[in-house]
Write an enzyme that holds these catalytic residues in place. Structure first.
Site, PDB file in Angstrom:
ATOM      1  N   ARG A  10       0.832  -1.205   0.000  1.00 58.58           N
ATOM      2  CA  ARG A  10       0.000   0.000   0.000  1.00 58.58           C
ATOM      3  C   ARG A  10       0.872   1.263   0.000  1.00 58.58           C
ATOM      4  O   ARG A  10       1.767   1.411   0.820  1.00 58.58           O
ATOM      5  CB  ARG A  10      -0.913   0.023   1.221  1.00 58.58           C
ATOM      6  CG  ARG A  10      -1.952   1.150   1.176  1.00 58.58           C
ATOM      7  CD  ARG A  10      -2.859   1.142   2.402  1.00 58.58           C
ATOM      8  NE  ARG A  10      -3.493  -0.145   2.615  1.00 58.58           N
ATOM      9  CZ  ARG A  10      -4.574  -0.586   1.967  1.00 58.58           C
ATOM     10  NH1 ARG A  10      -5.130   0.193   1.045  1.00 58.58           N
ATOM     11  NH2 ARG A  10      -5.088  -1.769   2.225  1.00 58.58           N
ATOM     12  N   GLU A  33      -0.178  -7.852  -3.817  1.00 55.92           N
ATOM     13  CA  GLU A  33      -1.271  -6.953  -4.194  1.00 55.92           C
ATOM     14  C   GLU A  33      -0.826  -5.510  -4.057  1.00 55.92           C
ATOM     15  O   GLU A  33      -0.105  -5.147  -3.123  1.00 55.92           O
ATOM     16  CB  GLU A  33      -2.529  -7.184  -3.353  1.00 55.92           C
ATOM     17  CG  GLU A  33      -2.404  -6.752  -1.903  1.00 55.92           C
ATOM     18  CD  GLU A  33      -3.756  -6.519  -1.218  1.00 55.92           C
ATOM     19  OE1 GLU A  33      -4.207  -5.353  -1.187  1.00 55.92           O
ATOM     20  OE2 GLU A  33      -4.320  -7.477  -0.684  1.00 55.92           O
ATOM     21  N   THR A  62      -8.086  -3.336  -2.243  1.00 57.16           N
ATOM     22  CA  THR A  62      -9.018  -2.210  -2.128  1.00 57.16           C
ATOM     23  C   THR A  62      -9.785  -2.017  -3.438  1.00 57.16           C
ATOM     24  O   THR A  62      -9.971  -0.898  -3.914  1.00 57.16           O
ATOM     25  CB  THR A  62      -8.296  -0.912  -1.695  1.00 57.16           C
ATOM     26  OG1 THR A  62      -7.314  -1.230  -0.689  1.00 57.16           O
ATOM     27  CG2 THR A  62      -9.271   0.086  -1.081  1.00 57.16           C
ATOM     28  N   LYS A 122     -11.239 -12.921   3.094  1.00 60.30           N
ATOM     29  CA  LYS A 122     -10.285 -12.064   3.792  1.00 60.30           C
ATOM     30  C   LYS A 122     -10.947 -11.587   5.084  1.00 60.30           C
ATOM     31  O   LYS A 122     -11.899 -10.803   5.043  1.00 60.30           O
ATOM     32  CB  LYS A 122      -9.917 -10.877   2.905  1.00 60.30           C
ATOM     33  CG  LYS A 122      -9.154  -9.764   3.607  1.00 60.30           C
ATOM     34  CD  LYS A 122      -9.005  -8.569   2.675  1.00 60.30           C
ATOM     35  CE  LYS A 122      -8.499  -7.335   3.404  1.00 60.30           C
ATOM     36  NZ  LYS A 122      -8.329  -6.195   2.485  1.00 60.30           N
ATOM     37  N   GLY A 152      -3.863  -7.095  11.799  1.00 63.02           N
ATOM     38  CA  GLY A 152      -3.753  -7.576  13.175  1.00 63.02           C
ATOM     39  C   GLY A 152      -3.166  -8.961  13.282  1.00 63.02           C
ATOM     40  O   GLY A 152      -2.970  -9.468  14.388  1.00 63.02           O
ATOM     41  N   GLY A 172       0.676  -5.972   5.591  1.00 66.02           N
ATOM     42  CA  GLY A 172       0.831  -4.641   5.029  1.00 66.02           C
ATOM     43  C   GLY A 172       1.982  -3.874   5.650  1.00 66.02           C
ATOM     44  O   GLY A 172       3.135  -4.020   5.251  1.00 66.02           O
TER      45      GLY A 172
END
Length: 201
Positions: A10, A33, A62, A122, A152, A172
């Site tokens: 991201r 991704e 996303t 997910k 988490g 991430g």
């Protein structure tokens, strides 16, 4: 060895995406991704597909609309990850022969996603569901459903999630933060892979 770890890049930009992808692939993570709220995400995904299509499963995160799914299909992406459960997005993803991982948090969303054709689920945000919540949902879900814990779940608790029934993980910020070097990404990826492999022992 194939590992069910999704590298979530991201905030990555097109000029740097290949170096960071190479770092995670070299460490043993072969699912990548690029979230669509990153800068010029389709350009980054196109670069990854051109260079690494034979080495990794590449797609977007996303993903919120059918139009985005169709654009990804046109690029040749193979994975669509969403933070939510949108049956139209799932159906479009499957119609394009891509893997669909919609975001779910409740049993109702899990079954809605599967009914729409999702290839996996997910669990997001995993920190709010927890391993105990996953274990409870796992008892009623089809036994072969791939379940990815995202948000988490990480190196310090892979074992608890795996015991609860998680099939894999999306990682991430523990792996990549905007502005960090490819060397930092490589180091983080190696630590994550080592912890994942140890948790499977």
């Amino acid at each position: 060895m194939s590992r069910n770890i999704i590298a979530i890049l991201r905030g990555i930009t097109p000029p740097e995406v290949e170096a960071h992808a190479q770092a995670v692939i070299d460490a043993g993570i072969t699912i990548i991704e690029v979230p669509l709220n990153s800068p010029q995400p389709f350009d980054s995904i196109a670069r990854l597909l051109a260079r690494f299509a034979g080495q990794a499963l590449i797609g977007a995160g996303t993903v919120l609309s059918v139009a985005e799914v169709e654009r990804l299909a046109g690029l040749g992406a193979r994975l669509v990850v969403s933070p939510n459960c949108d049956p139209a997005v799932i159906a479009a993803t499957r119609a394009a022969s891509m893997q669909s991982l919609p975001g779910v948090m409740t049993p109702t969303e899990c079954f809605s996603a599967l009914a729409a054709g999702a290839t996996g689920l997910k669990l997001f945000p995993a920190s709010l569901i927890g391993p105990a919540g996953l274990a409870a949902m796992k008892a009623v879900l089809p036994k072969d459903t791939p379940l990815y814990a995202v948000g988490g779940a990480g190196a310090d608790n892979f074992d608890a999630w795996i015991r609860a029934g998680a099939s894999g993980f999306g990682i991430g910020t523990a792996l990549y933060r905007p502005g960090q070097s490819p060397e930092d990404t490589a180091s983080a990826a190696r630590k994550i892979v080592a912890a994942y492999d140890a948790a499977l022992q």
